[in-house]
Design an enzyme around this catalytic site. Structure first.
Site, mmCIF file in Angstrom:
data_model
loop_
_atom_site.group_PDB
_atom_site.id
_atom_site.type_symbol
_atom_site.label_atom_id
_atom_site.label_comp_id
_atom_site.label_asym_id
_atom_site.label_seq_id
_atom_site.Cartn_x
_atom_site.Cartn_y
_atom_site.Cartn_z
ATOM 1 N N ARG A 251 0.822 -1.211 0.000
ATOM 2 C CA ARG A 251 0.000 0.000 0.000
ATOM 3 C C ARG A 251 0.863 1.272 0.000
ATOM 4 O O ARG A 251 0.563 2.250 -0.691
ATOM 5 C CB ARG A 251 -0.865 -0.042 1.269
ATOM 6 C CG ARG A 251 -1.724 1.097 1.304
ATOM 7 C CD ARG A 251 -2.737 1.315 2.281
ATOM 8 N NE ARG A 251 -3.386 2.476 1.706
ATOM 9 C CZ ARG A 251 -4.616 2.509 1.301
ATOM 10 N NH1 ARG A 251 -5.368 1.471 1.433
ATOM 11 N NH2 ARG A 251 -5.113 3.592 0.760
ATOM 12 N N ASN B 34 -13.592 16.949 -0.882
ATOM 13 C CA ASN B 34 -14.240 15.674 -1.183
ATOM 14 C C ASN B 34 -15.739 15.898 -1.217
ATOM 15 O O ASN B 34 -16.255 16.836 -0.589
ATOM 16 C CB ASN B 34 -13.896 14.651 -0.088
ATOM 17 C CG ASN B 34 -14.497 13.278 -0.370
ATOM 18 O OD1 ASN B 34 -14.496 12.804 -1.518
ATOM 19 N ND2 ASN B 34 -15.024 12.626 0.663
ATOM 20 N N SER C 107 -22.633 16.128 0.972
ATOM 21 C CA SER C 107 -21.807 17.149 1.623
ATOM 22 C C SER C 107 -20.496 17.313 0.866
ATOM 23 O O SER C 107 -19.871 16.318 0.477
ATOM 24 C CB SER C 107 -21.447 16.731 3.057
ATOM 25 O OG SER C 107 -22.578 16.354 3.786
ATOM 26 N N LEU D 189 -11.748 9.045 7.532
ATOM 27 C CA LEU D 189 -12.569 8.796 6.351
ATOM 28 C C LEU D 189 -13.832 9.671 6.357
ATOM 29 O O LEU D 189 -14.547 9.725 7.361
ATOM 30 C CB LEU D 189 -12.970 7.311 6.326
ATOM 31 C CG LEU D 189 -13.832 6.877 5.151
ATOM 32 C CD1 LEU D 189 -12.999 6.826 3.878
ATOM 33 C CD2 LEU D 189 -14.467 5.526 5.425
ATOM 34 N N GLU E 71 -25.431 16.624 -6.135
ATOM 35 C CA GLU E 71 -23.972 16.669 -6.025
ATOM 36 C C GLU E 71 -23.390 17.472 -7.182
ATOM 37 O O GLU E 71 -22.446 18.249 -7.019
ATOM 38 C CB GLU E 71 -23.381 15.248 -6.051
ATOM 39 C CG GLU E 71 -23.729 14.410 -4.838
ATOM 40 C CD GLU E 71 -23.031 13.052 -4.849
ATOM 41 O OE1 GLU E 71 -21.863 12.964 -5.278
ATOM 42 O OE2 GLU E 71 -23.660 12.069 -4.435
HETATM 43 C C1 GAR Z 1 -20.595 10.042 -5.639
HETATM 44 O O1 GAR Z 1 -21.898 9.794 -5.187
HETATM 45 C C2 GAR Z 1 -19.734 10.552 -4.492
HETATM 46 O O2 GAR Z 1 -20.447 11.358 -3.600
HETATM 47 C C3 GAR Z 1 -19.317 9.257 -3.851
HETATM 48 O O3 GAR Z 1 -19.026 8.421 -4.920
HETATM 49 C C4 GAR Z 1 -19.893 8.740 -6.013
HETATM 50 C C5 GAR Z 1 -19.050 8.900 -7.253
HETATM 51 O O4 GAR Z 1 -19.863 9.053 -8.371
HETATM 52 N N1 GAR Z 1 -18.188 9.440 -2.999
HETATM 53 C C6 GAR Z 1 -18.017 8.790 -1.848
HETATM 54 O O5 GAR Z 1 -18.782 7.937 -1.444
HETATM 55 C C7 GAR Z 1 -16.788 9.204 -1.043
HETATM 56 N N2 GAR Z 1 -16.800 8.597 0.215
HETATM 57 P P1 GAR Z 1 -19.266 9.672 -9.706
HETATM 58 O O6 GAR Z 1 -18.012 8.854 -10.048
HETATM 59 O O7 GAR Z 1 -20.351 9.455 -10.708
HETATM 60 O O8 GAR Z 1 -18.961 11.104 -9.473
#
Ligand code: GAR
Length: 220
Positions: free
Chosen positions: A67, A109, A138, A146, A175
């Site tokens: 890793r 993020n 968010s 995390l 989002e």
């Molecule tokens: C999104 O819903 C984002 O919020 C989530 O992954 C998805 C990616 O979708 N992120 C997480 O869960 C981070 N912990 P995308 O590749 O279509 O943007």
């Protein structure tokens, strides 16, 4: 001042990435995307990046026996790009502590829940199981834990007669609205993190920004 540069990290479909690419093209975000880095060679977001004429970089985590070697490769690659802002857009790897410290206040993020609720995976299913009548997403500055760190903006929506798929789709649409907004605030200098506290227009924020029913309330 030169145009701020962004590096975007992805692992998957890249719909948030596409929303950011579109916002840069439409000048709703005033920045350059210098590269998109994926830890998966098959991430659909890579095709979107190439179509937009943006540099793609794959650092395949499965090719590293340890890793720490992957972490090192990622750290070196980002250092070479030297971005003003690092945007995690569905990047499903935990970043090394040293990396987060090095870029403190310069990593955003997006997470599909109303943090601090439902960190981690399956957020929509968990919100439904918990019987919540409100859910959302968010945008936050990244800290060492995390899906943690000071929140900048949340999109809130009512849970309707949803199943996991429909709720996820409704949240994802929101989002795509709030992430470009937060990125533009950062790259235009309105948004910053000082002493682990979100600042907006040079003032510490007491109430985060909320996007709800197509209405924005700015951070206060
Ligand atoms: C999104 O819903 C984002 O919020 C989530 O992954 C998805 C990616 O979708 N992120 C997480 O869960 C981070 N912990 P995308 O590749 O279509 O943007």
């Amino acid at each position: 001042m030169s145009t701020p540069s962004i590096v975007i990290l992805i692992s998957g479909s890249g719909s948030n990435l596409q929303a950011i690419i579109d916002a840069v093209a439409d000048k709703r975000i005033h920045a350059n995307i210098s590269a998109v880095i994926s830890n998966r060679p098959d991430a659909l977001g890579l095709a979107k990046t190439k179509t937009a004429g943006i540099r793609t970089i794959v650092i395949d985590h499965t090719k590293f026996t340890e890793r720490t070697k992957f972490d090192e490769a990622l750290t070196n690659q980002v250092a070479e790009l030297n971005p003003d802002l690092i945007v995690l857009a569905g990047f499903m790897r935990i970043l090394p502590k040293a990396f987060i410290e090095q870029y403190e206040g310069r990593i955003l993020n997006i997470h599909p829940s109303l943090l601090p609720e439902f960190k981690g995976l399956h957020t929509h299913r968990r919100a439904l199981e918990a019987g919540h009548d409100q859910h959302g997403a968010s945008v936050h500055f990244v800290s060492n834990e995390l899906d943690s760190g000071p929140v900048v903006i949340q999109a809130k929506l009512p849970v309707l007669d949803d199943d996991e798929t429909s709720l996820a789709a409704r949240v994802l649409k929101q989002e795509h609205i709030i992430y470009p907004l937060a990125i533009e605030w950062f790259t235009s200098g309105r948004l910053s993190l000082i002493n682990n506290r979100v600042h907006f227009d040079n003032k510490p924020v007491n109430e985060i920004a909320i996007w709800q029913s197509d209405t924005l309330s700015l951070p206060r």
